[in-house]
Design an enzyme around this catalytic site. Sequence first.
Site, PDB file in Angstrom:
ATOM      1  N   ALA A  66      70.751  74.372  35.156  1.00  0.00           N
ATOM      2  CA  ALA A  66      69.941  75.296  35.936  1.00  0.00           C
ATOM      3  C   ALA A  66      70.617  75.461  37.294  1.00  0.00           C
ATOM      4  O   ALA A  66      71.403  74.603  37.712  1.00  0.00           O
ATOM      5  CB  ALA A  66      68.533  74.739  36.090  1.00  0.00           C
ATOM      6  N   GLY A 111      70.407  71.930  32.038  1.00  0.00           N
ATOM      7  CA  GLY A 111      69.850  73.037  31.265  1.00  0.00           C
ATOM      8  C   GLY A 111      70.801  73.563  30.200  1.00  0.00           C
ATOM      9  O   GLY A 111      70.366  74.157  29.204  1.00  0.00           O
ATOM     10  N   GLU A 114      70.418  71.207  27.353  1.00  0.00           N
ATOM     11  CA  GLU A 114      69.079  71.495  26.807  1.00  0.00           C
ATOM     12  C   GLU A 114      69.083  72.786  25.997  1.00  0.00           C
ATOM     13  O   GLU A 114      68.450  72.873  24.945  1.00  0.00           O
ATOM     14  CB  GLU A 114      68.061  71.573  27.958  1.00  0.00           C
ATOM     15  CG  GLU A 114      67.826  70.211  28.608  1.00  0.00           C
ATOM     16  CD  GLU A 114      67.047  70.305  29.916  1.00  0.00           C
ATOM     17  OE1 GLU A 114      67.473  71.060  30.809  1.00  0.00           O
ATOM     18  OE2 GLU A 114      66.017  69.628  30.037  1.00  0.00           O
ATOM     19  N   GLU A 134      70.246  65.331  35.771  1.00  0.00           N
ATOM     20  CA  GLU A 134      69.054  65.576  36.603  1.00  0.00           C
ATOM     21  C   GLU A 134      68.650  64.402  37.485  1.00  0.00           C
ATOM     22  O   GLU A 134      68.313  64.587  38.654  1.00  0.00           O
ATOM     23  CB  GLU A 134      67.866  65.990  35.720  1.00  0.00           C
ATOM     24  CG  GLU A 134      67.958  67.409  35.184  1.00  0.00           C
ATOM     25  CD  GLU A 134      68.679  67.499  33.859  1.00  0.00           C
ATOM     26  OE1 GLU A 134      69.368  66.522  33.462  1.00  0.00           O
ATOM     27  OE2 GLU A 134      68.556  68.544  33.200  1.00  0.00           O
TER      28      GLU A 134
HETATM   29  N1  CO8 Z   1      74.035  75.529  39.841  1.00  0.00           N
HETATM   30  C1  CO8 Z   1      74.559  76.361  40.739  1.00  0.00           C
HETATM   31  N2  CO8 Z   1      75.880  76.534  40.937  1.00  0.00           N
HETATM   32  C2  CO8 Z   1      76.703  75.790  40.184  1.00  0.00           C
HETATM   33  C3  CO8 Z   1      76.227  74.894  39.201  1.00  0.00           C
HETATM   34  C4  CO8 Z   1      74.828  74.778  39.025  1.00  0.00           C
HETATM   35  N3  CO8 Z   1      74.274  73.994  38.110  1.00  0.00           N
HETATM   36  N4  CO8 Z   1      77.296  74.298  38.621  1.00  0.00           N
HETATM   37  C5  CO8 Z   1      78.390  74.802  39.204  1.00  0.00           C
HETATM   38  N5  CO8 Z   1      78.045  75.707  40.144  1.00  0.00           N
HETATM   39  C6  CO8 Z   1      78.928  76.485  41.016  1.00  0.00           C
HETATM   40  C7  CO8 Z   1      79.486  75.635  42.143  1.00  0.00           C
HETATM   41  O1  CO8 Z   1      78.569  75.523  43.186  1.00  0.00           O
HETATM   42  C8  CO8 Z   1      80.719  76.411  42.495  1.00  0.00           C
HETATM   43  O2  CO8 Z   1      80.341  77.516  43.273  1.00  0.00           O
HETATM   44  P1  CO8 Z   1      81.223  77.929  44.582  1.00  0.00           P
HETATM   45  O3  CO8 Z   1      82.567  78.314  44.010  1.00  0.00           O
HETATM   46  O4  CO8 Z   1      80.466  79.086  45.176  1.00  0.00           O
HETATM   47  O5  CO8 Z   1      81.281  76.733  45.451  1.00  0.00           O
HETATM   48  C9  CO8 Z   1      81.205  76.970  41.157  1.00  0.00           C
HETATM   49  O6  CO8 Z   1      80.070  76.899  40.286  1.00  0.00           O
HETATM   50  C10 CO8 Z   1      82.317  76.157  40.558  1.00  0.00           C
HETATM   51  O7  CO8 Z   1      81.874  74.803  40.495  1.00  0.00           O
HETATM   52  P2  CO8 Z   1      82.753  73.569  41.052  1.00  0.00           P
HETATM   53  O8  CO8 Z   1      83.632  74.028  42.173  1.00  0.00           O
HETATM   54  O9  CO8 Z   1      81.816  72.449  41.344  1.00  0.00           O
HETATM   55  O10 CO8 Z   1      83.650  73.265  39.772  1.00  0.00           O
HETATM   56  P3  CO8 Z   1      84.277  71.847  39.376  1.00  0.00           P
HETATM   57  O11 CO8 Z   1      85.228  72.139  38.255  1.00  0.00           O
HETATM   58  O12 CO8 Z   1      84.793  71.135  40.561  1.00  0.00           O
HETATM   59  O13 CO8 Z   1      83.041  70.996  38.809  1.00  0.00           O
HETATM   60  C11 CO8 Z   1      81.052  70.659  37.515  1.00  0.00           C
HETATM   61  C12 CO8 Z   1      82.378  71.413  37.640  1.00  0.00           C
HETATM   62  C13 CO8 Z   1      81.318  69.183  37.237  1.00  0.00           C
HETATM   63  C14 CO8 Z   1      80.284  71.266  36.351  1.00  0.00           C
HETATM   64  C15 CO8 Z   1      80.236  70.803  38.827  1.00  0.00           C
HETATM   65  O14 CO8 Z   1      80.178  72.174  39.168  1.00  0.00           O
HETATM   66  C16 CO8 Z   1      78.843  70.297  38.732  1.00  0.00           C
HETATM   67  O15 CO8 Z   1      78.601  69.099  38.788  1.00  0.00           O
HETATM   68  N6  CO8 Z   1      77.855  71.211  38.593  1.00  0.00           N
HETATM   69  C17 CO8 Z   1      76.460  70.840  38.540  1.00  0.00           C
HETATM   70  C18 CO8 Z   1      76.098  70.311  37.177  1.00  0.00           C
HETATM   71  C19 CO8 Z   1      74.668  69.862  37.154  1.00  0.00           C
HETATM   72  O16 CO8 Z   1      74.268  68.955  37.867  1.00  0.00           O
HETATM   73  N7  CO8 Z   1      73.858  70.499  36.282  1.00  0.00           N
HETATM   74  C20 CO8 Z   1      72.460  70.168  36.099  1.00  0.00           C
HETATM   75  C21 CO8 Z   1      71.619  70.988  36.992  1.00  0.00           C
HETATM   76  S1  CO8 Z   1      69.919  70.476  36.964  1.00  0.00           S
HETATM   77  C22 CO8 Z   1      69.318  71.166  35.575  1.00  0.00           C
HETATM   78  O17 CO8 Z   1      69.993  71.781  34.808  1.00  0.00           O
HETATM   79  C23 CO8 Z   1      67.875  70.947  35.351  1.00  0.00           C
HETATM   80  C24 CO8 Z   1      67.312  71.821  34.230  1.00  0.00           C
HETATM   81  C25 CO8 Z   1      65.819  71.824  34.265  1.00  0.00           C
HETATM   82  C26 CO8 Z   1      65.313  72.520  35.484  1.00  0.00           C
HETATM   83  C27 CO8 Z   1      63.848  72.392  35.590  1.00  0.00           C
HETATM   84  C28 CO8 Z   1      63.369  73.022  36.866  1.00  0.00           C
HETATM   85  C29 CO8 Z   1      62.101  72.461  37.335  1.00  0.00           C
END
Ligand code: CO8
Length: 260
Positions: A66, A111, A114, A134
């Site tokens: 998400a 997500g 999921e 999460e």
């Molecule tokens: N949300 C928003 N932006 C994201 C997300 C995300 N989940 N993942 C990546 N991005 C963005 C980054 O911010 C970045 O943007 P920018 O270039 O503007 O800075 C771009 O994508 C590229 O990402 P990275 O530079 O971080 O790329 P890397 O190769 O260095 O890393 C990763 C890749 C490991 C995937 C890293 O981006 C990361 O850890 N992302 C987050 C993953 C995460 O934690 N996902 C779980 C989110 S929580 C969730 O899904 C809960 C679901 C249920 C919600 C219920 C709501 C109540």
Amino acid sequence: MDYKNILYSAENGIATITINRPKALNALNTETVSELRDLVGKIAADSEIKVVVITGSGSKSFVAGADIVEMSTKNAVEGRAFGKIGQDTFTEIENMPQPVIAAINGFALGGGCELSCACDIRYASENAKFGQPEVGLGITPGFGGTQRLPRVVGRGYGKELIFTAGMIDAQEAYRIGLVNKVVPQEELMDTVYALAKKIAKNAPIAVQLSKAAINRGINCDVITGIAYEDEVFGLCFATEDQKEGMGAFVEKRKATFTGK
Ligand code: CO8
């Protein structure tokens, strides 16, 4: 069908949904989840579609979760509302009449993992990575992860993935039964479409009733599940495709199914 964050195509009864926010690694914001829900409803009602494939755009990510940027400022009411729209959308995917295959082409986190678990079958590319990050963000999984992941991989691996917020690679995902197959990235879509075609050539009503029986049975006791199987099995004998399928066997020819 024109969406901002989703691409849609359909060919020979196989629909492809591509989550398309590559700059955010296909993270699901409210707009994308809403578009996904709208599209899923339309495909579910389309009898021409026999199989659905869900993938992410680009070669790096299926869905990286998400959208954390959007979630970061939500209060309790807003956060819960976002969780609900994701839960409802994924439940609609799980209950689509057609089989749904996740073609996991990279990160399937939060997500994203999921979403893949709401699909019927998961195939992954070698670079795919799975996880439920999460609890490292101060939340629980909220798009069905606490329920579907343990049902797919068992509660031990499900809890380990959720409690540690760690990531596993595609081979480990295969070992624990999270994905059915791992292939090189460049072969992923061809392999998924070969599977989709194999499913699509069978009797559509029988395939759909099988899916419904499995889904319903998994959430109830075996006796209730068997009673439901009894119902759908009987129903098949009212279809033209049952006559065609068995007639073709008796006449030693290939069956041609019409979905009637
Ligand atoms: N949300 C928003 N932006 C994201 C997300 C995300 N989940 N993942 C990546 N991005 C963005 C980054 O911010 C970045 O943007 P920018 O270039 O503007 O800075 C771009 O994508 C590229 O990402 P990275 O530079 O971080 O790329 P890397 O190769 O260095 O890393 C990763 C890749 C490991 C995937 C890293 O981006 C990361 O850890 N992302 C987050 C993953 C995460 O934690 N996902 C779980 C989110 S929580 C969730 O899904 C809960 C679901 C249920 C919600 C219920 C709501 C109540």
